[in-house]
Design an enzyme around this catalytic site. Structure first.
Site, PDB file in Angstrom:
ATOM      1  CB  CYS A   1      -0.919  -0.031   1.224  1.00  0.00           C
ATOM      2  SG  CYS A   1      -1.779   1.506   1.580  1.00  0.00           S
TER       3      CYS A   1
ATOM      4  CB  CYS B   1       0.311   1.882   4.090  1.00  0.00           C
ATOM      5  SG  CYS B   1      -1.374   1.271   3.929  1.00  0.00           S
TER       6      CYS B   1
END
Length: 297
Positions: A31, A34
């Site tokens: 991600c 993230c």
């Protein structure tokens, strides 16, 4: 910052949030957003001087926890206080916005101590078990037909170790166990205490389970021992072991006992503004979802 798994979740998130806010970051290695917000959260944990604890959960590896929190996209950040989720956000917010979010709920430890001290006087009265029991006893005496008040009173007595008093308070509603889930929960708790009073050998039960993982009676007896010891999640874990192998064993006895424990451990719903839904206790939510996943599979 600490990495969270299903094994350490209860201790490092639920229990820890009773004394300190815990910021839970759901992320995954693939991600991109993230990777942007992760360093910001770690930096702020340091800058806030221990005012909150950062807990990171790899949603790929801990799908059960992600499901329990209803995570739909990552990053998802949830703030836990007193064992419950109180706020959160999704996406990679800039540092300023994350600070605004944190400042609504936590205060850096180097801040003004007077504000913290102002909140302290309220705690002793609310936390006094004797005062709480007296209040509950009065509620039952005032309205003996109020089963919710009686449930709270009997539960408080059992938590205080006053089993004989609890049994006396429970007696007037004992015949309602088949009609009320909460009364049934108390009946199963009292049954577990009676079973434990017979001094069954935990070592013998463990030996039986080790010899035959499908010895459901031994597993159920072990769950009753754990329930009598108020080891709620351990008891439910044992009952899940039965349900995963035989969902309807002994006329649904494992499932009914599991549900009873959920009734016992569910805390009172906090007051919220009209139109809002109070947050669900994280432990209750997690174990309710675990039961659903096993029963519906």
């Amino acid at each position: 910052m600490i990495e969270i798994t299903i094994e350490n979740f209860e201790q490092e998130v639920i229990a820890a949030s009773l004394s300190q806010p815990v910021l839970v970051d759901f992320w995954a290695p693939w991600c991109g957003p993230c990777k942007a917000i992760g360093p910001i959260l770690e930096k702020l944990e340091t800058e806030y001087g221990g005012a909150f604890k950062l807990a990171k959960i790899n949603s790929d590896e801990e799908q059960q926890l992600a499901g329990a929190f209803g995570v739909r996209s990552i990053p998802t950040v949830v703030l836990m206080k007193n064992g419950q989720p109180v706020d959160g956000f999704m996406g990679a917010l800039p540092e300023g916005k994350v600070r605004e979010f944190l400042d609504k709920h936590v205060q850096a430890l180097e801040g003004d101590e007077d504000e913290e001290q102002e909140a302290l006087p309220e705690e002793p009265a609310g936390a006094d078990p004797a005062a709480q029991l007296e209040k509950l006893q009065h509620a039952v005496a005032t309205d003996p037909a109020n089963d919710d008040s009686r449930f709270d009173y009997v539960k408080a007595l059992l938590l205080a170790g006053r089993e004989a008093d609890a049994r006396r308070a429970f007696e007037p509603v004992a015949n309602k166990a088949s009609l009320s889930r909460r009364i049934d929960a108390l009946a199963r708790w009292l049954d577990a205490l009676s079973f434990a009073a017979g001094s069954p050998s935990a070592a013998d039960l463990d030996a039986k389970i080790a010899a035959n993982r499908r010895d459901f009676q031994a597993r159920f007896d072990r769950a009753r021992l754990l329930l009598a010891q108020q080891r709620w999640t351990a008891a439910m874990d044992e009952l899940l072991e039965i349900l995963m192998r035989d969902k309807a064993w002994s006329e649904d006895l494992a499932r009914k006992t599991y549900i009873a424990i959920l009734e016992i451990i569910e805390p009172p719903k906090p007051k919220v503004a009209e139109g809002q839904v109070p947050p669900e206790d994280a432990t209750v939510a997690t174990y309710r979802r675990r039961l659903s996943s096993v029963v519906l599979s």
